[in-house]
Design a protein around this motif. Structure first.
Motif, PDB file in Angstrom:
ATOM      1  N   PHE A 118       0.837  -1.197   0.000  1.00 61.59           N
ATOM      2  CA  PHE A 118       0.000   0.000   0.000  1.00 61.59           C
ATOM      3  C   PHE A 118       0.873   1.249   0.000  1.00 61.59           C
ATOM      4  O   PHE A 118       1.912   1.289   0.645  1.00 61.59           O
TER       5      PHE A 118
ATOM      6  N   GLU B 260       1.145   5.284   1.143  1.00 59.75           N
ATOM      7  CA  GLU B 260       0.644   6.002   2.305  1.00 59.75           C
ATOM      8  C   GLU B 260      -0.152   7.224   1.873  1.00 59.75           C
ATOM      9  O   GLU B 260      -0.001   7.721   0.763  1.00 59.75           O
TER      10      GLU B 260
ATOM     11  N   SER C 230      -8.339  11.622   0.547  1.00 55.44           N
ATOM     12  CA  SER C 230      -8.426  10.350  -0.158  1.00 55.44           C
ATOM     13  C   SER C 230      -9.307  10.499  -1.387  1.00 55.44           C
ATOM     14  O   SER C 230     -10.297  11.237  -1.365  1.00 55.44           O
TER      15      SER C 230
ATOM     16  N   THR D 286     -11.534   3.121   6.227  1.00 56.25           N
ATOM     17  CA  THR D 286     -11.639   2.220   7.369  1.00 56.25           C
ATOM     18  C   THR D 286     -10.571   2.597   8.383  1.00 56.25           C
ATOM     19  O   THR D 286      -9.387   2.693   8.041  1.00 56.25           O
TER      20      THR D 286
ATOM     21  N   THR E   1     -15.873   1.769   9.474  1.00 54.07           N
ATOM     22  CA  THR E   1     -15.736   2.297   8.121  1.00 54.07           C
ATOM     23  C   THR E   1     -16.622   3.531   7.991  1.00 54.07           C
ATOM     24  O   THR E   1     -17.774   3.531   8.426  1.00 54.07           O
TER      25      THR E   1
ATOM     26  N   SER F 287      -4.633   2.655  12.302  1.00 53.06           N
ATOM     27  CA  SER F 287      -4.454   2.415  10.870  1.00 53.06           C
ATOM     28  C   SER F 287      -5.640   2.996  10.120  1.00 53.06           C
ATOM     29  O   SER F 287      -6.790   2.788  10.503  1.00 53.06           O
TER      30      SER F 287
ATOM     31  N   SER G 225      -7.213   3.196   6.140  1.00 48.87           N
ATOM     32  CA  SER G 225      -7.078   2.584   4.821  1.00 48.87           C
ATOM     33  C   SER G 225      -8.269   2.948   3.947  1.00 48.87           C
ATOM     34  O   SER G 225      -9.396   3.034   4.423  1.00 48.87           O
ATOM     35  N   ASP G 226      -7.996   3.158   2.652  1.00 49.34           N
ATOM     36  CA  ASP G 226      -9.079   3.401   1.693  1.00 49.34           C
ATOM     37  C   ASP G 226      -9.115   2.341   0.594  1.00 49.34           C
ATOM     38  O   ASP G 226      -9.784   2.493  -0.410  1.00 49.34           O
TER      39      ASP G 226
ATOM     40  N   ARG H   6      -4.573   2.944  -0.284  1.00 53.21           N
ATOM     41  CA  ARG H   6      -3.524   3.484   0.586  1.00 53.21           C
ATOM     42  C   ARG H   6      -3.791   3.058   2.016  1.00 53.21           C
ATOM     43  O   ARG H   6      -4.931   2.839   2.408  1.00 53.21           O
ATOM     44  N   ARG H   7      -2.704   2.985   2.778  1.00 57.65           N
ATOM     45  CA  ARG H   7      -2.809   2.666   4.197  1.00 57.65           C
ATOM     46  C   ARG H   7      -1.700   3.421   4.913  1.00 57.65           C
ATOM     47  O   ARG H   7      -0.552   3.406   4.480  1.00 57.65           O
ATOM     48  N   SER H   8      -2.075   4.063   6.022  1.00 54.37           N
ATOM     49  CA  SER H   8      -1.101   4.747   6.868  1.00 54.37           C
ATOM     50  C   SER H   8      -1.363   4.344   8.314  1.00 54.37           C
ATOM     51  O   SER H   8      -2.505   4.081   8.687  1.00 54.37           O
ATOM     52  N   THR H   9      -0.303   4.308   9.091  1.00 59.00           N
ATOM     53  CA  THR H   9      -0.439   3.999  10.515  1.00 59.00           C
ATOM     54  C   THR H   9       0.276   5.059  11.323  1.00 59.00           C
ATOM     55  O   THR H   9       1.249   5.660  10.869  1.00 59.00           O
TER      56      THR H   9
END
Length: 86
Positions: free
Chosen positions: A2, A4, A25, A31, A46, A71, A73-74, A77-80
């Motif tokens: 993914f 970010e 996004s 989510t 979500t 976390s 996520s779409d 992409r995912r960011s933490t």
């Protein structure tokens, strides 16, 4: 793998269980997952986004103090980020 999110804000940090998430996004759904330090899922929800901007107040006053991993996520992409709950 993914990518970010280019902008992902989480504040205040540390928090007492109430915090705000802001990100941009292209997706219409985000989510949010919160994991404890052992990797257990504590919270998941979500949300729908409007015009590519996501801004949500999260209220988790009932969780224990400690460090958590949030976390976002779409699907693409995912960011933490780490968050400290006092």
């Amino acid at each position: 793998e993914f990518a970010e999110f280019p902008e992902f804000l989480l504040f205040p940090n540390p928090s007492r269980g109430q915090f705000k998430i802001q990100l941009s996004s292209d997706s219409d759904r985000i989510t949010i997952e919160l994991f404890d330090i052992r990797g257990r899922l504590i919270h998941e929800k979500t949300y729908n986004t409007i015009d590519g901007n996501f801004e949500e107040d999260i209220n988790l006053n009932n969780i224990q103090s400690g460090m958590y991993i949030l976390s976002a996520s779409d699907g693409l992409r995912r960011s933490t980020k780490k968050i400290i709950i006092e």
